[in-house]
Design a protein around this motif. Structure first.
Motif, short mmCIF file in Angstrom:
data_model
loop_
_atom_site.label_atom_id
_atom_site.label_comp_id
_atom_site.label_asym_id
_atom_site.label_seq_id
_atom_site.Cartn_x
_atom_site.Cartn_y
_atom_site.Cartn_z
N SER A 123 29.49 1.32 -72.13
CA SER A 123 28.10 1.08 -72.82
C SER A 123 28.29 1.36 -74.41
CB SER A 123 27.28 2.11 -72.18
OG SER A 123 26.61 1.58 -71.08
N GLY A 124 27.57 1.10 -75.05
CA GLY A 124 27.08 1.31 -76.48
C GLY A 124 26.29 2.59 -76.53
N HIS A 125 26.29 3.37 -77.71
CA HIS A 125 25.82 4.61 -77.61
C HIS A 125 24.21 4.24 -77.78
CE1 HIS A 125 24.59 8.23 -80.40
NE2 HIS A 125 24.06 8.30 -79.36
N ARG A 126 23.83 3.00 -78.25
CA ARG A 126 22.33 2.59 -78.29
C ARG A 126 21.76 2.38 -76.92
NH1 ARG A 126 22.21 -3.14 -81.25
NH2 ARG A 126 23.31 -1.75 -82.79
N ASP A 127 22.73 2.24 -75.74
CA ASP A 127 21.97 2.07 -74.50
C ASP A 127 21.47 3.24 -74.06
OD1 ASP A 127 23.01 -0.58 -74.30
OD2 ASP A 127 25.15 -0.13 -73.90
N GLY A 128 21.78 4.53 -74.44
CA GLY A 128 21.51 5.66 -73.67
C GLY A 128 20.55 6.40 -74.92
N PHE A 129 20.40 5.85 -75.94
CA PHE A 129 19.59 6.58 -77.07
C PHE A 129 19.06 5.18 -77.83
CE2 PHE A 129 18.06 9.46 -80.28
CZ PHE A 129 17.93 10.50 -79.79
N ASN A 130 18.07 5.47 -78.35
CA ASN A 130 17.36 4.57 -79.39
C ASN A 130 17.84 4.62 -80.71
OD1 ASN A 130 15.86 2.63 -80.98
ND2 ASN A 130 13.74 3.58 -80.69
N THR A 131 19.12 4.21 -80.92
CA THR A 131 19.99 4.39 -82.39
C THR A 131 20.59 2.84 -82.72
OG1 THR A 131 21.84 5.31 -83.06
CG2 THR A 131 21.56 5.24 -80.53
N SER A 132 20.89 2.83 -83.64
CA SER A 132 21.74 1.45 -83.97
C SER A 132 23.08 1.77 -83.77
CB SER A 132 21.62 1.24 -85.73
OG SER A 132 22.20 2.15 -86.39
N CYS A 133 23.67 3.08 -83.48
CA CYS A 133 25.09 3.14 -82.95
C CYS A 133 25.58 2.45 -81.82
CB CYS A 133 25.22 4.80 -82.93
SG CYS A 133 27.11 5.25 -82.60
N PRO A 134 26.61 1.80 -81.78
CA PRO A 134 27.72 1.87 -82.71
C PRO A 134 27.87 0.72 -83.88
CG PRO A 134 28.65 0.53 -80.66
CD PRO A 134 27.07 1.09 -80.45
N GLY A 135 26.51 0.15 -84.29
CA GLY A 135 26.51 -0.59 -85.28
C GLY A 135 26.33 -1.99 -84.47
N GLY A 136 25.70 -3.02 -84.96
CA GLY A 136 25.52 -4.46 -84.21
C GLY A 136 26.79 -4.97 -83.92
N LYS A 137 27.77 -5.10 -85.18
CA LYS A 137 28.89 -6.00 -85.13
C LYS A 137 29.93 -5.31 -83.89
CE LYS A 137 27.79 -8.85 -88.35
NZ LYS A 137 27.61 -10.32 -88.09
N LEU A 138 29.60 -4.00 -83.73
CA LEU A 138 30.89 -3.37 -82.85
C LEU A 138 30.11 -3.78 -81.34
CD1 LEU A 138 33.30 -1.75 -81.74
CD2 LEU A 138 32.14 0.19 -82.57
N TYR A 139 28.87 -3.47 -81.48
CA TYR A 139 28.24 -3.54 -80.08
C TYR A 139 28.18 -4.85 -79.84
CZ TYR A 139 24.35 -2.92 -76.72
OH TYR A 139 23.59 -3.07 -75.33
N LYS A 140 28.29 -5.98 -80.31
CA LYS A 140 28.64 -7.44 -79.70
C LYS A 140 30.00 -7.51 -79.16
CE LYS A 140 25.12 -9.47 -82.97
NZ LYS A 140 24.84 -10.52 -83.93
N LYS A 141 30.89 -6.50 -79.65
CA LYS A 141 32.24 -6.76 -79.22
C LYS A 141 32.40 -5.89 -77.81
CE LYS A 141 34.18 -9.24 -82.52
NZ LYS A 141 34.54 -10.73 -82.19
N LEU A 142 31.46 -5.34 -77.29
CA LEU A 142 31.60 -4.51 -76.18
C LEU A 142 32.03 -5.44 -74.79
CD1 LEU A 142 29.32 -1.66 -76.62
CD2 LEU A 142 31.45 -1.81 -77.12
N GLY A 143 31.54 -6.62 -74.91
CA GLY A 143 31.72 -7.43 -73.71
C GLY A 143 33.07 -7.82 -73.68
N THR A 144 33.66 -8.26 -74.64
CA THR A 144 35.20 -8.53 -74.88
C THR A 144 35.89 -7.03 -74.49
OG1 THR A 144 34.73 -9.83 -76.92
CG2 THR A 144 36.96 -9.03 -76.51
N ALA A 145 35.54 -6.01 -75.04
CA ALA A 145 36.19 -4.78 -74.52
C ALA A 145 36.15 -4.72 -72.85
CB ALA A 145 35.72 -3.51 -75.08
N ARG A 146 34.82 -4.94 -72.36
CA ARG A 146 34.93 -4.83 -70.73
C ARG A 146 35.69 -5.87 -70.09
NH1 ARG A 146 29.17 -5.29 -72.18
NH2 ARG A 146 28.30 -3.19 -72.53
N THR A 147 35.96 -7.11 -70.51
CA THR A 147 36.65 -8.19 -69.85
C THR A 147 38.16 -7.68 -69.90
OG1 THR A 147 35.08 -9.74 -70.21
CG2 THR A 147 37.30 -10.42 -69.78
N THR A 148 38.43 -7.32 -71.20
CA THR A 148 39.99 -6.98 -71.62
C THR A 148 40.40 -5.81 -70.85
OG1 THR A 148 39.69 -8.08 -73.84
CG2 THR A 148 41.65 -6.63 -73.49
N ALA A 149 39.58 -4.87 -70.73
CA ALA A 149 39.92 -3.64 -69.89
C ALA A 149 40.00 -3.83 -68.44
CB ALA A 149 38.88 -2.67 -70.11
#
Length: 456
Positions: free
Chosen positions: A424-450
């Motif tokens: 998950s991104g930080h923003r999934d557990g707390f109302n925040t912009s972390c980890p930044g929109g550009k990194l958040y969009k890459k989490l799907g790639t990270a999940r698939t690759t992992a």
């Protein structure tokens, strides 16, 4: 708490500089010139400068904001001891700084001043859970995110109150007067120190250094600066050694785990183990990984990453009052992985990274700011490699979902069971912009690759 060490905090009231610079738009008279006594005191301090320290400078009124009439706090341009990372802290961690924090710094090497830089004011979402011993300690402070500025010897800061600098994506908080800044505002200037001085590579190790290294003894020799990478077969054999008694028959027959990546140890990045609390705190398992960015800017080289981590560590412990650095792991833009909070990289170490969800999770921070800048492919790949291994130790599918119980926050009340992505991104557990929109969009790639690294 050991994090607040009087010996590590030097309060420097150095001479204000006569600079050929135009005053900031909201700034007023920089105030009276310093006395000869103050200038002498600053010079003596500089003569006895010791790398690896924090200067804590109280902010004072500069002028009044024209729109609200509220005081603008800050510091006029001044000389200070060398530092490389900064942040603003205040007394009560429950308070929020609604407004704008801007700084300018003078490069130690060239004497040139930067333009004004914004400091991310929303940082309360990074931290220990509210009712935990770490989160409720009397020594804990509110704070901005840290900003890496490189080696500097001059600084100017202004803090302008008001709701105009709300974090992107965050809802306007209800109630309260946003024109009032939190009490006890101080500028923290962190010298991360030299790694050869903070963590000698030769000679006898202290008890604290030995303890921080010993918890990784099943993975690397005592005193190692890096835990080496393993191939798939070696990792599966290690899994049976580390967690064999906890594995099901199916997991023994076909373990899903990614090859262990190389990890720079705390000794490798030069942690001063005397700063943190000596004890280690664990939870029962690792069910999810929360991905963060450090919001410290992108103006660093990969060779400087250990210095940034030492800076974050000092800021979290000596300035914010946490028991250790908050993140369990950090990743630089070249894709190198670093051990964060002490306790063992293969163990379920309780961090202080996602307020409300630090139990049964691990926190991974990509060094930099990724609201408008894309993370490097190397950093995203490193997140995938790390999560494939770390989550695999606990039988978790990187593409799956899991239930976590909230410890309290601005999205989920305390005690609520929440279904979240295993990565998950930080923003999934707390109302925040972390980890930044550009990194958040890459989490799907990270999940698939992992998941692919795990053999799924």
């Amino acid at each position: 708490m050991r994090g607040i060490l009087a010996s590590s905090i030097g309060v420097t009231c150095a001479a204000a500089l006569a600079l050929p610079l135009a005053p900031p738009a909201t700034a007023a008279d920089p105030g009276p010139a310093p006395t000869a006594e103050a200038a002498t005191r600053a010079a003596v301090t500089a003569q006895h400068d010791v790398p690896g320290s924090t200067q804590s400078l109280p902010l004072r009124p500069l002028t009044r904001d024209r729109a609200s009439g509220s005081a603008v706090l800050g510091l006029a341009p001044r000389a200070v001891r060398h530092f490389s990372l900064l942040g603003v802290i205040w007394d009560d961690p429950a308070d929020e700084l609604h407004g704008r924090v801007q700084v300018r710094t003078r490069a130690a090497g060239t004497g040139g001043w930067t333009g004004w830089q914004d400091v991310e004011t929303h940082y309360s979402d990074h931290g220990a859970d509210p009712d935990s011993a770490e989160g409720s300690s009397d020594g804990v402070h509110g704070a901005t995110a840290p900003l890496w500025v490189g080696e500097s010897d001059g600084v100017e800061v202004r803090v302008q109150p008001g709701p105009g600098a709300e974090e992107p994506g965050a809802e306007e908080p209800e109630g309260g007067d946003h024109s009032v800044l939190p009490p006890g505002l101080r500028l923290e200037l962190v010298d991360p120190g030299d790694d050869t001085q903070e963590s000698p590579r030769s000679g006898p190790m202290s008890a604290e250094v030995s303890a921080a290294s010993a918890v990784n003894s099943a993975l690397a020799p005592l005193g190692a600066t890096e835990i080496p990478a393993l191939n798939g077969e070696q990792t599966r054999e290690e899994l049976l050694t580390l967690r064999g008694a906890r594995l099901t028959e199916q997991q023994r027959a076909k373990p899903y785990i990614g090859p262990r990546p190389a990890v720079v140890t705390r000794r490798g990045w030069g942690a001063d183990e005397s700063l943190r609390e000596t004890r280690f705190v664990y939870t029962s398992k690792v069910k999810a990984a929360f991905v963060h960015h450090t919001a410290s800017g992108n103006n660093y080289t990969c060779a400087q990453a250990p210095s940034l981590i030492r800076g974050f560590y000092r800021y979290h412990v000596s300035s914010l009052g946490w028991r250790d650095i908050g993140y369990n792991f950090l990743v630089d833009k070249c894709g190198r992985i670093y051990e964060g909070r002490a306790g063992g990289v293969a163990k379920a170490v309780k961090g202080a990274h996602t307020l409300g969800f630090n139990t049964n999770t691990t926190g991974i921070a990509v060094i930099g700011s990724y609201g408008s800048k894309k993370p490097s492919a190397s950093a995203v790949k490193a997140v995938a490699r790390l999560t494939a291994w770390k989550l695999g130790l606990y039988g978790m599918n990187p593409r799956g979902k899991t239930y976590l119980t909230s410890g309290g926050g601005n999205l989920y009340r305390k005690g609520k069971k929440v279904r979240l992505n295993v990565i998950s991104g930080h923003r999934d557990g707390f109302n925040t912009s972390c980890p930044g929109g550009k990194l958040y969009k890459k989490l799907g790639t990270a999940r698939t690759t992992a998941a692919r690294y795990q053999g799924r």
